[in-house]
Every structure is written in structure tokens, then in C-alpha cells.
Design a protein around this motif. Structure first.
Motif, PDB file in Angstrom:
ATOM      1  N   UNK A 155       1.738  42.834  16.603  1.00 18.49           N
ATOM      2  CA  UNK A 155       1.548  44.285  16.757  1.00 18.49           C
ATOM      3  C   UNK A 155       2.403  45.080  15.768  1.00 18.49           C
ATOM      4  N   UNK A 156       3.230  44.375  14.984  1.00 17.53           N
ATOM      5  CA  UNK A 156       4.074  45.061  14.004  1.00 17.53           C
ATOM      6  C   UNK A 156       5.368  45.589  14.574  1.00 17.53           C
ATOM      7  N   UNK A 181       9.416  35.228   9.161  1.00  8.90           N
ATOM      8  CA  UNK A 181       8.192  35.985   8.915  1.00  8.90           C
ATOM      9  C   UNK A 181       8.353  37.438   9.363  1.00  8.90           C
ATOM     10  N   UNK A 182       8.936  37.635  10.541  1.00  5.92           N
ATOM     11  CA  UNK A 182       9.181  38.998  11.045  1.00  5.92           C
ATOM     12  C   UNK A 182      10.111  39.765  10.115  1.00  5.92           C
ATOM     13  N   UNK A 240       7.166  46.103   4.945  1.00 10.59           N
ATOM     14  CA  UNK A 240       6.430  47.228   5.520  1.00 10.59           C
ATOM     15  C   UNK A 240       7.320  48.364   6.023  1.00 10.59           C
ATOM     16  N   UNK A 241       8.543  48.040   6.449  1.00  9.67           N
ATOM     17  CA  UNK A 241       9.428  49.079   6.997  1.00  9.67           C
ATOM     18  C   UNK A 241      10.371  49.621   5.923  1.00  9.67           C
ATOM     19  N   UNK A 264       1.506  37.656  -2.446  1.00 12.27           N
ATOM     20  CA  UNK A 264       1.709  39.051  -2.846  1.00 12.27           C
ATOM     21  C   UNK A 264       3.173  39.325  -3.150  1.00 12.27           C
ATOM     22  N   UNK A 265       4.063  38.963  -2.212  1.00 12.97           N
ATOM     23  CA  UNK A 265       5.485  39.276  -2.430  1.00 12.97           C
ATOM     24  C   UNK A 265       6.070  38.443  -3.570  1.00 12.97           C
ATOM     25  N   UNK A 266       5.546  37.235  -3.771  1.00  6.40           N
ATOM     26  CA  UNK A 266       5.995  36.413  -4.900  1.00  6.40           C
ATOM     27  C   UNK A 266       5.614  37.084  -6.215  1.00  6.40           C
ATOM     28  N   UNK A 267       4.384  37.566  -6.289  1.00  6.92           N
ATOM     29  CA  UNK A 267       3.898  38.254  -7.491  1.00  6.92           C
ATOM     30  C   UNK A 267       4.739  39.501  -7.767  1.00  6.92           C
ATOM     31  N   UNK A 268       4.987  40.297  -6.718  1.00  8.09           N
ATOM     32  CA  UNK A 268       5.776  41.520  -6.878  1.00  8.09           C
ATOM     33  C   UNK A 268       7.212  41.212  -7.285  1.00  8.09           C
ATOM     34  N   UNK A 269       7.774  40.157  -6.707  1.00  6.58           N
ATOM     35  CA  UNK A 269       9.141  39.745  -7.034  1.00  6.58           C
ATOM     36  C   UNK A 269       9.234  39.329  -8.506  1.00  6.58           C
ATOM     37  N   UNK A 270       8.259  38.536  -8.953  1.00 10.96           N
ATOM     38  CA  UNK A 270       8.270  38.072 -10.345  1.00 10.96           C
ATOM     39  C   UNK A 270       8.076  39.236 -11.317  1.00 10.96           C
TER      40      UNK A 270
END
Length: 197
Positions: free
Chosen positions: A40-41, A66-67, A74-75, A109-115
Motif C-alpha cells: 500500500x506504500x 525493499x521498503x 518515492x518519499x 530503473x534505480x541502477x540506470x539512474x545511479x549509473x
């Protein structure tokens, strides 16, 4: 008498089994609730629930990471934090292939953004270094310049250097300093550079 003792022991064993089963049921409910909170986020609440289970299940650390990763992304908008947390997500039991695919998509996604961020920072550092090298080449030693660049300014190589202790400011401690002296072609001393500590 033996029957009475056997009855008391049996009752104690049954009571212990019932208590253990009750604890397991409560833990299972808490575990499933934590998963629902994560889905539920509600990451903070999910993290608190997972942590309260004290690694009772094999994939709790994975869920926690993961959380934390989702919360970072997201936060807080922290892509690097999300990337680092995703390293701790190895495998989660009892989830659908579709849900695991979504997790792997998030990891990608986060790997791509990090790189991309690393590449950007490397470009920035390279530009800063080029700018600093130009400043050094066209100027004289300045406050904040690295000592290793002392012979790379427009003054050329220093002629003499010596180490000494200098008191900087009235009543301040003595600071070990290297003094570099520069001379012109006629032998006149034209510049002293003091490199502290």
C-alpha cells in the motif's frame, strides 16, 4: 498417582504447544500485515512491522531493504539510497512472478539512474579539474591549491624550499609549514608560497 502426574505433564505440554502455535499465528498475521502495508506504500509502518518480527522469516531482510529502497525513491527522491538498498533484495518467497518482475524492473530503473548520476558527477569532476588546472597554469600559487601543483603555475619550478614552524595569529599554535621560494631569471626572489600542514 502416576495417572495424575501423567495428566499434569500432558496438560503442560499441550499448553506449551498451544502457546507456541498462538505465537506463530500472531507472527504470521503481523508478517502478512507488513506485506500489505508495503504494497500500500506505507513504508515506515511496514518497516516497523518487519523489524518487530526479528527475522522470524527468511525474507524479512529482503522486504526491509525493499521498503527502504522504495521509501528512498518515492518519499525522499534519493536514487542512490534506493540503489544501495536494492543490493540487499535477493529473493522474496511467496510472491507472484508478476510482482517479482515489477521489483526487478524497479531495480533496473534505480541502477540506470545511479549509473547516469555517476557519469554526470564524473563529468562535473573532470570539468572542475580542467578549470582548476587552467587556473593553476595561468596564475600563481593560491590559498586552497594542492601542494602537489606547486611547480605547475606560471612561476615554474620553485628554487628553494624549507620546513619550519610558524605561529599563525597571536597566541595560536605553531603550524608545520613548507616554504617554497620562487626566483626570476636574474636571481631575484619574487614569490614565497607557504603550505601549512
Amino acid at each position: 498417582a502416576c495417572i495424575a502426574i501423567w495428566s499434569v505433564i500432558s496438560a503442560a505440554v499441550i499448553s506449551a504447544i498451544a502457546y507456541a502455535a498462538s505465537l506463530e499465528i500472531k507472527a504470521s498475521i503481523k508478517y502478512n500485515n507488513a506485506i500489505e502495508l508495503y504494497r500500500a506504500g506505507n513504508y515506515d509502518e511496514a518497516i516497523a512491522e518487519f523489524e518487530s518480527l526479528n527475522n522470524r522469516y527468511d525474507d524479512i531482510d529482503d522486504y526491509l531493504n525493499l521498503c527502504v529502497a522504495y521509501r528512498h525513491y518515492y518519499v525522499y527522491g534519493n536514487e542512490t539510497g534506493a540503489y544501495n538498498s536494492m543490493k540487499g533484495v535477493k529473493f522474496i518467497y511467496k510472491i507472484s512472478d508478476e510482482e517479482w518482475a515489477e521489483i526487478e524492473e524497479f531495480r533496473a530503473l534505480v541502477t540506470k539512474l545511479y549509473e547516469e548520476e555517476l557519469e554526470y558527477q564524473e563529468r562535473i569532476e573532470k570539468l572542475k579539474l580542467e578549470k582548476e588546472e587552467a587556473k593553476i597554469k595561468n596564475g600563481v600559487p593560491y590559498i586552497g591549491m594542492k601542494e602537489s601543483y606547486i611547480s605547475k603555475t606560471k612561476l615554474g619550478k620553485y628554487r628553494y624550499s624549507y620546513r619550519d614552524d610558524f605561529e599563525y595569529g597571536e597566541g595560536m599554535r605553531l603550524i608545520e609549514t613548507t616554504v617554497y621560494q620562487f626566483y626570476d631569471l636574474k636571481g631575484n626572489r619574487i614569490f614565497d608560497a607557504y603550505c601549512k600542514e
